[in-house]
Design a protein around this motif. Structure first.
Motif, PDB file in Angstrom:
ATOM      1  N   ASP A  44       1.414   6.072  -8.366  1.00  0.00           N
ATOM      2  CA  ASP A  44       2.554   4.717  -8.367  1.00  0.00           C
ATOM      3  C   ASP A  44       2.978   4.584  -9.771  1.00  0.00           C
ATOM      4  N   TYR A  47       2.980   1.133 -11.707  1.00  0.00           N
ATOM      5  CA  TYR A  47       1.742   0.875 -12.491  1.00  0.00           C
ATOM      6  C   TYR A  47       0.921   2.121 -13.067  1.00  0.00           C
ATOM      7  N   GLN A  49      -0.703   4.545 -11.777  1.00  0.00           N
ATOM      8  CA  GLN A  49      -2.069   4.668 -11.017  1.00  0.00           C
ATOM      9  C   GLN A  49      -1.952   5.840 -10.145  1.00  0.00           C
ATOM     10  N   LEU A  51      -2.740   8.119  -7.084  1.00  0.00           N
ATOM     11  CA  LEU A  51      -3.227   7.658  -5.708  1.00  0.00           C
ATOM     12  C   LEU A  51      -3.972   8.830  -4.850  1.00  0.00           C
ATOM     13  N   ARG A 270       9.410  -0.167  -4.568  1.00  0.00           N
ATOM     14  CA  ARG A 270       8.479   0.598  -5.195  1.00  0.00           C
ATOM     15  C   ARG A 270       8.649   1.898  -5.611  1.00  0.00           C
ATOM     16  N   PHE A 308      -0.586   3.170   0.914  1.00  0.00           N
ATOM     17  CA  PHE A 308      -1.121   2.542  -0.022  1.00  0.00           C
ATOM     18  C   PHE A 308      -0.443   1.004  -0.226  1.00  0.00           C
ATOM     19  N   SER A 309      -0.790   0.069  -0.763  1.00  0.00           N
ATOM     20  CA  SER A 309      -0.426  -1.167  -1.000  1.00  0.00           C
ATOM     21  C   SER A 309      -1.006  -1.828  -1.978  1.00  0.00           C
ATOM     22  N   ARG A 310      -0.484  -2.955  -2.732  1.00  0.00           N
ATOM     23  CA  ARG A 310      -0.747  -3.758  -3.960  1.00  0.00           C
ATOM     24  C   ARG A 310      -1.782  -4.611  -3.380  1.00  0.00           C
ATOM     25  N   GLU A 343      -4.886  -6.480 -10.310  1.00  0.00           N
ATOM     26  CA  GLU A 343      -4.367  -6.023  -8.956  1.00  0.00           C
ATOM     27  C   GLU A 343      -4.502  -4.372  -9.075  1.00  0.00           C
ATOM     28  N   THR A 345      -3.379  -0.612  -6.711  1.00  0.00           N
ATOM     29  CA  THR A 345      -2.724  -0.173  -5.662  1.00  0.00           C
ATOM     30  C   THR A 345      -3.760   0.618  -4.815  1.00  0.00           C
ATOM     31  N   ASN A 348      -5.007   1.292   2.121  1.00  0.00           N
ATOM     32  CA  ASN A 348      -4.716   0.254   3.268  1.00  0.00           C
ATOM     33  C   ASN A 348      -6.007  -0.134   3.752  1.00  0.00           C
TER      34      ASN A 348
END
Length: 467
Positions: A44, A47, A49, A51, A270, A308-310, A343, A345, A348
């Motif tokens: 991501d 951020y 990050q 995944l 995003r 994936f989501s925040r 927060e 990522t 889901n």
């Protein structure tokens, strides 16, 4: 012999189970998802990050993805206004005269734009030659312009790699032509691409489908086309490989490296960065499938966007706990809460309520306490992966009670050793005098008159002197 085979199979099974149960395996996306490549990573980019990863720290040959570092160093030098090797400020429109070291370490079969010694091109032209059609000699041209020599530029490449945390990377040339000492990892490439995509000029070039280099002193105009089939179908002629959200970045391939692609995409605000190394062409239903590293990269990027989501893993208004407070007449505790939210990522289907929390707070506090005062920390993790540490602060202010403070000072005073010894001495003195009085009685004052000190008693009537 069968016994040894059984033992080997047993230990292999244990190893596989252990790897499947390890935090690293469970922390990266859906267990059912896989990429058909030797190593891969999905980040991501908003951020930084990770995944998804697959052998992301395995040493691999980067091939022409190396050119991302060459482009990054050039654009950073332009932004700083560094001087060129001949003392002029470097800009995108600076004209570079190509030197005799133009084809340093460029072997047969290399991608090229046929640049010539003595030819003059701008820095912008050379960058487009580097990042779109992947011209190896254009990399050396920029290296000489910036550092005077190609080896000096390569040294700077390795220095910048270390600054970016690319601890498993070593460059020996500017373009990625195969050399056994020229290697990196998928994770390191993602760090390099993340930094490069922060620069507007780099993003603009790698997201372009084509670029025209004007005619030079030695060549007619050149039409450049991006080798990234997610962005341009000029080379493949296949629309199925195009990805409408793609914004770069760079292809690479050699027999030793396999098919490689560092890609980026933007969707619904995003940004994702994917790296696929060591890709191979494969057969599906008995039919030969070409360019699968583009297909796999597109699938990897879509996996990030779709799965994936925040999410909030820590709310800034969430009460975390209380701490006992002394010397306060209002209340005998203070509530603590995070100084800020946290927060991440996440997949889901992953519930942040499952995350582990490590809270560090003092056992007790004394008033006064100010609202927002830092009192401790909270660390969030899940299956061995750290998601951050946040300060814990007081949710309200508490004043000190003057009366309780006075009593506390008295208590502290009488708790000191020298005061205790003094009081003990006073008590002992009082006891001694009390015992003496009880044993000997009170002291009497005696009146002494005349010799011998006897008291005389007179009786009868008074007789005065006769006249």
């Amino acid at each position: 012999m069968k016994k040894y085979h059984s033992l080997s199979a047993f230990f292999l099974l244990i190893t596989l189970v252990a790897r499947l149960m390890s935090p690293a395996a469970l922390a990266v996306g859906d267990q059912g998802f896989d990429v058909n490549a030797t190593s891969a990573i999905l980040v991501d980019a908003d951020y930084d990050q990770v995944l998804y990863e697959k052998a992301a720290d395995e040493l691999r040959y980067p091939a022409s993805i190396t050119k991302v570092m060459t482009g990054l160093l050039t654009i950073e030098a332009v932004e700083r206004g560094d001087l060129t090797a001949w003392g002029e400020p470097l800009t995108m429109d600076t004209v570079v005269t190509l030197q005799s070291d133009l084809y340093t370490d460029v072997g047969p079969g290399s991608s090229s734009q046929g640049l010539k010694e003595g030819e003059c091109l701008t820095v912008r032209d050379l960058l487009n030659c580097v990042l779109l059609p992947s011209a190896n000699e254009a990399c050396n041209a920029l290296a000489s312009a910036l550092c005077g020599t190609v080896p000096a530029f390569v040294e700077r490449m390795n220095q910048r790699a270390q600054e970016l945390g690319m601890s498993s990377t070593h460059f020996v040339n500017t373009h990625g032509y195969h050399n056994e000492s020229h290697y990196t990892t998928a994770r390191d490439i993602s760090r390099m691409c993340l930094e490069a995509m922060r620069h507007a000029d780099f993003r603009q070039i790698v997201s372009s489908t084509s670029y025209t280099v004007p005619a030079t002193n030695l060549s007619p105009a050149r039409e450049l086309h991006d080798t990234n089939a997610l962005v341009s179908n000029f080379r493949t002629g296949e629309n199925r490989l195009l990805y409408q959200y793609a914004v770069g970045i760079k292809t690479g391939s050699t027999p030793e490296a396999g098919y490689c692609l560092a890609s980026a995409a933007e969707k619904n605000g995003r940004t994702m960065i994917a790296v696929v190394l060591g890709g191979v062409n494969w057969r599906a239903n008995g039919e030969y499938v070409d360019h699968n590293y583009f297909i796999e990269s597109k699938a990897l990027l879509e996996h990030g966007f779709n799965n994936f989501s925040r999410k909030d893993v820590l709310s800034p208004i969430e009460p975390i706990g209380t701490i006992p407070v002394t010397l306060c007449a209002q209340q005998d505790y203070v509530t603590v809460q995070p100084a800020q939210g946290l927060e991440a990522t996440l997949s889901n289907d992953l519930d942040p309520a499952l995350f582990d929390r490590e809270v560090l707070l003092p056992e007790t506090l004394e008033a006064p306490i100010e609202k927002g005062q830092i009192l401790g920390t909270i660390s969030i993790s899940y299956q061995g992966k750290d998601y951050g540490t946040v300060n814990l602060v007081a949710s309200t202010s508490l004043e000190r009670s003057q009366w309780l403070s006075f009593l506390d000072r008295l208590h502290r005073l009488f708790g000191q050793l020298w005061v205790k010894l003094l009081l003990l001495a006073v008590v002992l003195i009082v006891l001694i005098f009390s015992l003496r009085r009880a044993i000997f009685g009170p002291s009497r004052r005696r009146n002494r008159r005349g010799g011998g000190g006897r008291n005389r008693t007179y009786s009868g009537s008074y007789r005065g002197r006769r006249r």
